[in-house]
Design a protein around this motif. Structure first.
Motif, PDB file in Angstrom:
ATOM      1  N   UNK A 249    -111.897   7.937  69.469  1.00 47.71           N
ATOM      2  CA  UNK A 249    -112.502   9.003  70.264  1.00 47.71           C
ATOM      3  C   UNK A 249    -111.638   9.217  71.505  1.00 47.71           C
ATOM      4  N   UNK A 250    -111.462  10.468  71.892  1.00 47.82           N
ATOM      5  CA  UNK A 250    -110.562  10.781  73.006  1.00 47.82           C
ATOM      6  C   UNK A 250    -111.259  11.675  74.039  1.00 47.82           C
ATOM      7  N   UNK A 251    -111.195  11.238  75.294  1.00 50.46           N
ATOM      8  CA  UNK A 251    -111.605  12.074  76.419  1.00 50.46           C
ATOM      9  C   UNK A 251    -110.334  12.770  76.899  1.00 50.46           C
ATOM     10  N   UNK A 252    -110.204  14.033  76.566  1.00 43.95           N
ATOM     11  CA  UNK A 252    -108.961  14.784  76.806  1.00 43.95           C
ATOM     12  C   UNK A 252    -108.968  15.334  78.238  1.00 43.95           C
ATOM     13  N   UNK A 253    -108.494  14.538  79.167  1.00 49.27           N
ATOM     14  CA  UNK A 253    -108.609  14.901  80.581  1.00 49.27           C
ATOM     15  C   UNK A 253    -107.237  15.225  81.169  1.00 49.27           C
ATOM     16  N   UNK A 254    -107.226  16.150  82.134  1.00 48.45           N
ATOM     17  CA  UNK A 254    -106.010  16.438  82.882  1.00 48.45           C
ATOM     18  C   UNK A 254    -105.390  17.799  82.638  1.00 48.45           C
ATOM     19  N   UNK A 255    -106.042  18.641  81.835  1.00 52.24           N
ATOM     20  CA  UNK A 255    -105.477  19.964  81.551  1.00 52.24           C
ATOM     21  C   UNK A 255    -105.302  20.802  82.815  1.00 52.24           C
ATOM     22  N   UNK A 256    -106.361  20.837  83.639  1.00 45.39           N
ATOM     23  CA  UNK A 256    -106.301  21.664  84.844  1.00 45.39           C
ATOM     24  C   UNK A 256    -105.248  21.190  85.824  1.00 45.39           C
ATOM     25  N   UNK A 257    -105.176  19.882  86.049  1.00 45.69           N
ATOM     26  CA  UNK A 257    -104.182  19.329  86.976  1.00 45.69           C
ATOM     27  C   UNK A 257    -102.763  19.552  86.455  1.00 45.69           C
ATOM     28  N   UNK A 258    -102.600  19.459  85.159  1.00 45.69           N
ATOM     29  CA  UNK A 258    -101.283  19.691  84.553  1.00 45.69           C
ATOM     30  C   UNK A 258    -100.824  21.118  84.845  1.00 45.69           C
ATOM     31  N   UNK A 259    -101.728  22.078  84.704  1.00 41.98           N
ATOM     32  CA  UNK A 259    -101.380  23.471  84.952  1.00 41.98           C
ATOM     33  C   UNK A 259    -101.115  23.723  86.438  1.00 41.98           C
TER      34      UNK A 259
ATOM     35  N   UNK B 286    -103.415  25.227  81.234  1.00 38.73           N
ATOM     36  CA  UNK B 286    -103.441  23.834  80.825  1.00 38.73           C
ATOM     37  C   UNK B 286    -104.343  23.595  79.626  1.00 38.73           C
ATOM     38  N   UNK B 287    -105.463  24.306  79.579  1.00 32.49           N
ATOM     39  CA  UNK B 287    -106.369  24.148  78.443  1.00 32.49           C
ATOM     40  C   UNK B 287    -105.718  24.641  77.144  1.00 32.49           C
TER      41      UNK B 287
END
Length: 241
Positions: free
Chosen positions: A15-25, A35-36
């Motif tokens: 199971x994966x909590x896919x975190x960090x899209x917004x900060x990456x962008x 990022x999403x």
């Protein structure tokens, strides 16, 4: 192309909590939705890696019950992304043996999205190479509350005796009732918390918290974490022999 399955002493369910899209962008001077979109492409890469790693079940945290607190523009953009992703990927998922399920409360989701979710589940129901579960408008506490309501209703209507309710009974009412509990839970982006994800199911899961932001998370890093899992001793509360 999906990798052929082979035997690996690794996790069966990740199971994966896919975190960090917004900060990456934002680090790239782009809007959070950029990022999403990048993160959605990573999902496909990880799914493709699963058969070769012996991962039969993959559950990803796409949108939580708390994510409605984000700006209206970001929420609307995410819902549009989910619809586009389903439309774009349905045929590939179907042809490559991926069975898709969705967990979470669908009541708040719009009708077009839920119709696409229903169609994708139906069109992939006979697949068995990898079982991909997408947690959408999902929260662990919300899931347990909804499960408890269903259980209480069965007790009230005489289909279940109160004395028969135990820790083996409640999981039969959870969204994940047809899935095994996760062996390994991964969270990206450097945050070390579980954020209301699979609270009941992950009681004895192994955890990996990695600094990588989700859009930078590669299949190679995923493989490394799965191989690390193979070296862990899981005792489930018992004393090692």
């Amino acid at each position: 192309m999906f990798n052929p399955p082979h035997t690996l002493a690794g996790p069966r369910h990740v199971a994966i909590i896919m975190d960090g899209n917004g900060r990456w962008a934002q680090a790239r001077g782009r809007p959070r939705l950029f990022g999403h979109h990048a993160g959605a492409r990573r999902v496909r890469e990880v799914v493709e890696a699963c058969p070769g790693l012996g991962v039969k079940y993959l559950t990803v945290f796409a949108f939580s019950t708390e994510n409605w607190k984000r700006t209206q523009a970001e929420v609307a953009g995410l819902m549009s992304l989910f619809r586009r992703y389903i439309i774009k990927e349905t045929q590939t998922l179907k042809e490559n043996g991926i069975r898709v399920r969705f967990i979470g409360d669908r009541v708040r989701l719009d009708a077009k999205l839920t119709a696409l979710m229903d169609t994708l589940e139906e069109e992939t129901k006979d697949n068995d190479l990898v079982h991909l579960t997408v947690a959408l408008n999902y929260g662990g506490r919300d899931e347990v509350a909804r499960a408890t309501k269903r259980l209480a209703r069965d007790v009230a209507e005489g289909r279940l005796h109160p004395d028969d309710v135990d820790e083996e009974t409640l999981p039969k009412y959870l969204d994940t009732r047809v899935l095994p509990d996760p062996d390994l839970v991964i969270r990206t982006s450097g945050e070390a918390r579980i954020s209301n994800f699979l609270l009941w199911q992950s009681a004895y899961s192994e955890y990996e918290f990695v600094d990588t932001l989700w859009p930078d998370f590669t299949a190679a890093e995923f493989e490394g974490l799965c191989r690390n899992f193979g070296g862990r001793e899981r005792r489930f509360g018992a004393v090692p022999a």
